[in-house]
Scaffold this active site. Structure first.
Site, PDB file in Angstrom:
ATOM      1  N   HIS A  20       0.938  -1.145  -0.039  1.00  0.00           N
ATOM      2  CA  HIS A  20       0.053   0.169  -0.064  1.00  0.00           C
ATOM      3  C   HIS A  20       1.035   1.387  -0.202  1.00  0.00           C
ATOM      4  O   HIS A  20       0.759   2.242  -0.781  1.00  0.00           O
ATOM      5  CB  HIS A  20      -1.048   0.070   1.173  1.00  0.00           C
ATOM      6  CG  HIS A  20      -2.033  -1.089   1.262  1.00  0.00           C
ATOM      7  ND1 HIS A  20      -2.129  -1.943   2.507  1.00  0.00           N
ATOM      8  CD2 HIS A  20      -2.782  -1.487   0.490  1.00  0.00           C
ATOM      9  CE1 HIS A  20      -3.182  -2.681   2.228  1.00  0.00           C
ATOM     10  NE2 HIS A  20      -3.622  -2.278   1.118  1.00  0.00           N
ATOM     11  N   LYS A  44     -16.680  -6.785   4.521  1.00  0.00           N
ATOM     12  CA  LYS A  44     -15.378  -7.636   4.529  1.00  0.00           C
ATOM     13  C   LYS A  44     -15.053  -8.150   5.819  1.00  0.00           C
ATOM     14  O   LYS A  44     -14.019  -8.968   5.998  1.00  0.00           O
ATOM     15  CB  LYS A  44     -14.326  -6.754   3.969  1.00  0.00           C
ATOM     16  CG  LYS A  44     -14.192  -6.594   2.454  1.00  0.00           C
ATOM     17  CD  LYS A  44     -13.130  -6.059   1.920  1.00  0.00           C
ATOM     18  CE  LYS A  44     -12.648  -6.148   0.400  1.00  0.00           C
ATOM     19  NZ  LYS A  44     -11.918  -5.940   0.129  1.00  0.00           N
ATOM     20  N   ARG A  93      -1.830  -6.030  -8.485  1.00  0.00           N
ATOM     21  CA  ARG A  93      -0.329  -6.835  -8.406  1.00  0.00           C
ATOM     22  C   ARG A  93      -0.597  -8.069  -9.099  1.00  0.00           C
ATOM     23  O   ARG A  93       0.521  -8.484  -9.601  1.00  0.00           O
ATOM     24  CB  ARG A  93      -0.724  -7.451  -6.792  1.00  0.00           C
ATOM     25  CG  ARG A  93      -0.458  -6.823  -5.761  1.00  0.00           C
ATOM     26  CD  ARG A  93      -0.952  -7.299  -4.578  1.00  0.00           C
ATOM     27  NE  ARG A  93      -2.174  -7.865  -4.499  1.00  0.00           N
ATOM     28  CZ  ARG A  93      -3.174  -7.876  -3.517  1.00  0.00           C
ATOM     29  NH1 ARG A  93      -2.918  -7.313  -2.403  1.00  0.00           N
ATOM     30  NH2 ARG A  93      -4.251  -8.481  -3.724  1.00  0.00           N
ATOM     31  N   SER A 131      -2.896  -7.547   2.489  1.00  0.00           N
ATOM     32  CA  SER A 131      -3.291  -7.498   4.039  1.00  0.00           C
ATOM     33  C   SER A 131      -3.789  -8.863   4.403  1.00  0.00           C
ATOM     34  O   SER A 131      -3.476  -9.204   5.671  1.00  0.00           O
ATOM     35  CB  SER A 131      -4.577  -6.644   4.045  1.00  0.00           C
ATOM     36  OG  SER A 131      -4.162  -5.194   3.930  1.00  0.00           O
TER      37      SER A 131
END
Length: 158
Positions: A20, A44, A93, A131
């Site tokens: 990030h 989430k 990514r 994460s």
């Protein structure tokens, strides 16, 4: 700053990672101001509370001029309009990220035609970091010091 270019970098940042931070620094090369927008996003089921995620994001970006951290719990385009911002930064990514981000980008554009998505890739050394990987390593007692900004290590020990 008059006529400054601003962007929003949204996410749950659960927790903020070196990936990030890499994207935030790249965004600062393109924009005068980056708003790190920490989403409440209870769907989430974040591991860390919104307050903790805000504190970690602020600690990680404290030394970066032009970066602010805010929370939001509405549609991204509505948050962007309230901030007077029409650019969103998204990190990519892998190809799987691209497919998801393309859908989200089109959905946002359907809600506000002037809203632009800008996609940035982290450096290769940070490309695998997410994460969820950090949370997984943490839950098994592993060392995450190479995955997250040093400024948040104390938060993660709590």
């Amino acid at each position: 700053m008059q006529n400054s270019r601003k962007c929003i970098y949204p996410g749950t940042f659960d927790p903020i990672t070196n990936g990030h931070l890499d994207v935030i620094k790249r965004a600062l090369g393109l924009f005068d101001e980056v708003i790190v927008a920490v989403a409440l996003n209870e769907s989430k089921k974040p591991y860390f509370s919104l307050q903790s995620r805000l504190e970690m994001a602020r600690a990680a970006t404290r030394g970066l001029r032009g970066v602010s951290v805010q929370s939001f719990d509405n549609l991204l385009v509505d948050f962007a309009k309230s901030c007077g911002v029409r650019f969103v930064i998204r990190g990519l990514r892998a190809v799987s990220d691209f497919e998801y981000e393309l859908q989200i980008g089109y959905a946002n554009a359907s809600l506000w035609e002037e809203f632009e998505s800008v996609y940035l890739m982290p450096t290769l050394k940070n490309a695998f970091i997410s994460s969820s990987i950090v949370r997984s390593v943490l839950s098994h007692g592993g060392d995450v010091s190479h995955l997250v900004p040093s400024e948040i290590l104390e938060f993660l020990k709590k």
